[in-house]
Design an enzyme around this catalytic site. Structure first.
Site, PDB file in Angstrom:
ATOM      1  N   GLY A  23       9.376  -1.418 -12.605  1.00 52.47           N
ATOM      2  CA  GLY A  23       8.714  -2.214 -11.590  1.00 52.47           C
ATOM      3  C   GLY A  23       7.201  -2.209 -11.623  1.00 52.47           C
ATOM      4  N   GLY A  25       5.360  -3.433 -14.092  1.00 55.21           N
ATOM      5  CA  GLY A  25       4.856  -4.616 -14.782  1.00 55.21           C
ATOM      6  C   GLY A  25       4.735  -4.476 -16.289  1.00 55.21           C
ATOM      7  N   LYS A  26       5.503  -3.572 -16.895  1.00 57.83           N
ATOM      8  CA  LYS A  26       5.425  -3.376 -18.352  1.00 57.83           C
ATOM      9  C   LYS A  26       5.683  -4.659 -19.120  1.00 57.83           C
ATOM     10  CE  LYS A  26       8.518  -0.174 -18.795  1.00 57.83           C
ATOM     11  NZ  LYS A  26       8.904   0.074 -17.394  1.00 57.83           N
ATOM     12  N   THR A  27       6.779  -5.333 -18.771  1.00 57.38           N
ATOM     13  CA  THR A  27       7.160  -6.523 -19.531  1.00 57.38           C
ATOM     14  C   THR A  27       6.129  -7.637 -19.385  1.00 57.38           C
ATOM     15  OG1 THR A  27       9.521  -6.022 -19.388  1.00 57.38           O
ATOM     16  CG2 THR A  27       8.921  -8.301 -19.816  1.00 57.38           C
ATOM     17  N   SER A  28       5.636  -7.850 -18.174  1.00 56.94           N
ATOM     18  CA  SER A  28       4.624  -8.893 -17.954  1.00 56.94           C
ATOM     19  C   SER A  28       3.369  -8.616 -18.767  1.00 56.94           C
ATOM     20  CB  SER A  28       4.269  -8.977 -16.464  1.00 56.94           C
ATOM     21  OG  SER A  28       5.390  -9.336 -15.691  1.00 56.94           O
ATOM     22  N   ASP A  50      14.458  -2.800 -23.841  1.00 61.04           N
ATOM     23  CA  ASP A  50      14.980  -2.575 -22.486  1.00 61.04           C
ATOM     24  C   ASP A  50      16.403  -3.139 -22.393  1.00 61.04           C
ATOM     25  OD1 ASP A  50      15.584  -2.556 -19.762  1.00 61.04           O
ATOM     26  OD2 ASP A  50      13.506  -2.917 -19.191  1.00 61.04           O
ATOM     27  N   THR A 507      12.373  -6.120 -11.541  1.00 57.02           N
ATOM     28  CA  THR A 507      12.811  -4.874 -12.167  1.00 57.02           C
ATOM     29  C   THR A 507      13.590  -3.973 -11.221  1.00 57.02           C
ATOM     30  OG1 THR A 507      11.016  -4.948 -13.774  1.00 57.02           O
ATOM     31  CG2 THR A 507      12.058  -2.818 -13.411  1.00 57.02           C
TER      32      THR A 507
END
Length: 588
Positions: A23, A25-28, A50, A507
């Site tokens: 949550g 913001g890793k992917t963003s 992931d 997330t």
């Protein structure tokens, strides 16, 4: 406060790994970084490891294990590695030869021991090892970005020579996880090369992503320390979601701003040793190439409310407490990812039940001082008792017990493997659950509220250990009587209820959904979900926070209409509810 993160000015290694709690913001950030580097003329590959990857949602394109070009971004390619599928294949490779040869209870134990997070992570590592060690492949890209880095525990496992021996074929030492490397000996050299690449500061940069809140900062600090211990020292920190200004006449906006600033005053020392960058709190959804490009340019993108949800018609925490009171629920667990407010919600449920005349015992695995802080050390209602379970102490006790019962014939390397196996995330869950079981066993004539419950995998693992110890005389994985009695009680919906706490963000919702599926495997069906700290349920007029509130609607709808049996919502509150009397406010 911190310098703004601009990838083209900061990134100077071919490999980037992003890590951080769910949550943050890793992917963003991984996607936006990939787009920025590609826009700068670099050929870039973005890979997600992931299990619940949403790269395809961000870029609006179906992805597979093979790199695909991203439309409208020259030089950018992306792929999704599927560690769950890889873990399934690996489990069958290890267990398959023993089918029809060993008792079914032994097979079930092996399968469950290989169903944990460590096995999935090792399977993911196995997938991208083949990429990192393939020079012909990697030479095609200036940068390869991995969304979700391996933990320090996994990397230490990879470095242990005993992981490549037949030790685990001959030992059932009672630890929490059967070593996930036991069937991968043929790849020892490739794994060693990969660990070398990770620890080489000329080749790899580790990006620790966090939020400006205490739990996320301390999780990032833990990861930083773990990875530094095994040589991954080229680290930088990104504080994501920093509200840069506030609306003076808006109480929510001011409180939000001040709470973030107070958290940042407590940045742990290890993180301070790295370069720290920041990214702004954005109201718009970070999906689509255009929106991703705006993140580093810090231009506002209007948010749209795509789904209508009537928050006023959703149940409140008071409705949940009424349900538990009327149905005489005796055992209540709160579950969810770190940082969603489980401990506060567990405390509020306990207070609410006490106010309805019940005797309640509240226990938590948060550090011992946390509940003291939550209740401010004031005189409690005589019907409320509190205990704290210290995970570190329980883990050390469990480790000592396992090591004492381990095979005396273990050599130095075997002992080293066993000790690292006991560093598994599952070990803490099992050790803490044993302490939970003792608390419940000693309690009578009262409701027990437990903050942070074990996963379905842990419950099945304990079940398997019970059967396994009966079948295999040399096994020392004994299950205490208190645990044996508690397992059926947890599965009885008339006695027990699980409350999943989440935020209205992708997330936390997706990970909580996986958690629910995990519990259902163990025949436990969560009755309630709580969407906590919802800006959508406030009356904020701050344009940025209002935009964020609008983006929450989709996830509130997903949980309320598709995932949860029953769902309640709690608004983002201007003040922290500390003290018995303040916790009663949740019942209003």
């Amino acid at each position: 406060m911190f310098q703004s993160f601009q990838p083209e000015n900061v990134v100077n290694t071919p490999f980037l790994f992003l890590t951080g709690k769910g949550g943050v913001g890793k992917t963003s950030i991984a996607c936006a970084t990939a787009v920025a580097l590609a826009d700068s003329g670099n050929r870039v590959l973005l890979i997600s490891t992931d299990p619940a990857s949403n790269l395809q949602d961000v870029f609006c394109i179906e992805l597979t294990n093979s790199p695909k070009p991203i439309p409208n971004v020259k030089n950018l390619y992306a792929s999704n590695l599927d560690p769950v599928a890889a873990a399934h294949s690996y489990r069958e490779k290890v267990v398959g030869p023993y089918r029809e040869k060993l008792p079914e209870s032994v097979i079930s134990s092996m399968e469950e021991q290989l169903s944990g997070a460590c096995t999935v992570e090792i399977a993911a590592f196995d997938e991208f090892t083949s990429l990192l060690t393939n020079n012909e492949f990697t030479s095609q890209y200036e940068h390869i970005i991995f969304d979700t880095a391996p933990t320090g525990h996994t990397l230490r496992l990879l470095q242990l020579p005993t992981a490549w021996t037949g030790f685990l074929d001959e030992s059932t030492h009672g630890a929490s996880c059967l070593g996930p490397l036991s069937g991968l000996a043929e790849k020892k050299d490739l794994y060693s090369q990969t660990v070398d690449v990770l620890s080489d500061p000329m080749q790899t940069t580790l990006i620790l992503v966090t939020r400006p809140d205490i739990s996320a900062l301390f999780e990032a600090n833990r990861a930083a320390n773990e990875l530094q211990e095994i040589g991954v020292r080229n680290q930088l920190v990104i504080v994501n979601g920093l509200l840069e200004n506030y609306l003076k006449e808006d109480e929510v906006s001011l409180a939000f701003f001040e709470r973030q600033r107070k958290a940042l005053q407590l940045i742990p020392d290890t993180l301070k040793q790295s370069d720290i960058y920041s990214l702004p709190f954005v109201s718009h959804s970070l999906t689509g190439v255009d929106n991703l490009r705006q993140l580093f340019r810090q231009h506002a993108v209007p948010s749209q409310e795509l789904v209508h949800v009537d928050n006023d018609k959703m149940p409140t925490l008071n409705d949940i407490v009424d349900d538990f009171s009327v149905n005489d629920t005796r055992l209540i667990f709160t579950m969810g990812k770190g940082g969603v407010g489980k401990t506060t919600i567990a405390s509020a449920i306990a207070v609410g039940l006490v106010e309805k005349g019940h005797r309640v015992h509240l226990t938590t695995t948060d550090p011992a001082a946390h509940l003291d802080y939550q209740f401010q050390n004031v005189h409690l209602n005589e019907n409320l008792t509190i205990s704290n379970i210290n995970p570190k102490e329980e883990v050390e006790k469990y480790k000592a017990e396992v090591l004492a019962n381990a095979n005396e014939a273990l050599d130095v390397e075997g002992l080293a493997y066993l000790q690292e196996d006991l560093n598994s995330p599952c070990t803490e869950e099992i050790a803490v659950f044993r302490a939970f079981a003792d608390v419940v066993a000693k309690s009578s004539d009262e409701i027990v509220v437990i903050d942070t419950a074990p996963t379905g995998h842990t419950l099945l693992l304990l079940d398997a250990a019970q059967s396994y110890s009966k079948e295999i005389a040399r096994s020392t994985g004994e299950v205490p009587e208190s645990v044996t009695k508690l397992l059926p009680q947890i599965r009885d919906p008339k006695q027990t209820s699980v409350v999943i706490v989440t935020l209205a963000e992708p997330t936390p919702v997706l990970e909580s959904s996986r958690l629910q599926a995990d519990l259902k495997r163990a025949n436990i069906n969560p009755k309630w979900w709580i969407i906590n700290q919802s800006l959508s349920a406030t009356n904020t007029m701050d344009p940025v926070l209002r935009g964020k509130a609008a983006s929450e609607k989709k996830w509130i709808y997903e949980v309320n209409e598709k995932i949860a049996d029953k769902c309640a919502i709690i608004p983002w509150l201007n003040e922290e509810k500390v003290g018995y009397d303040k916790l009663k406010d949740y019942m209003k």
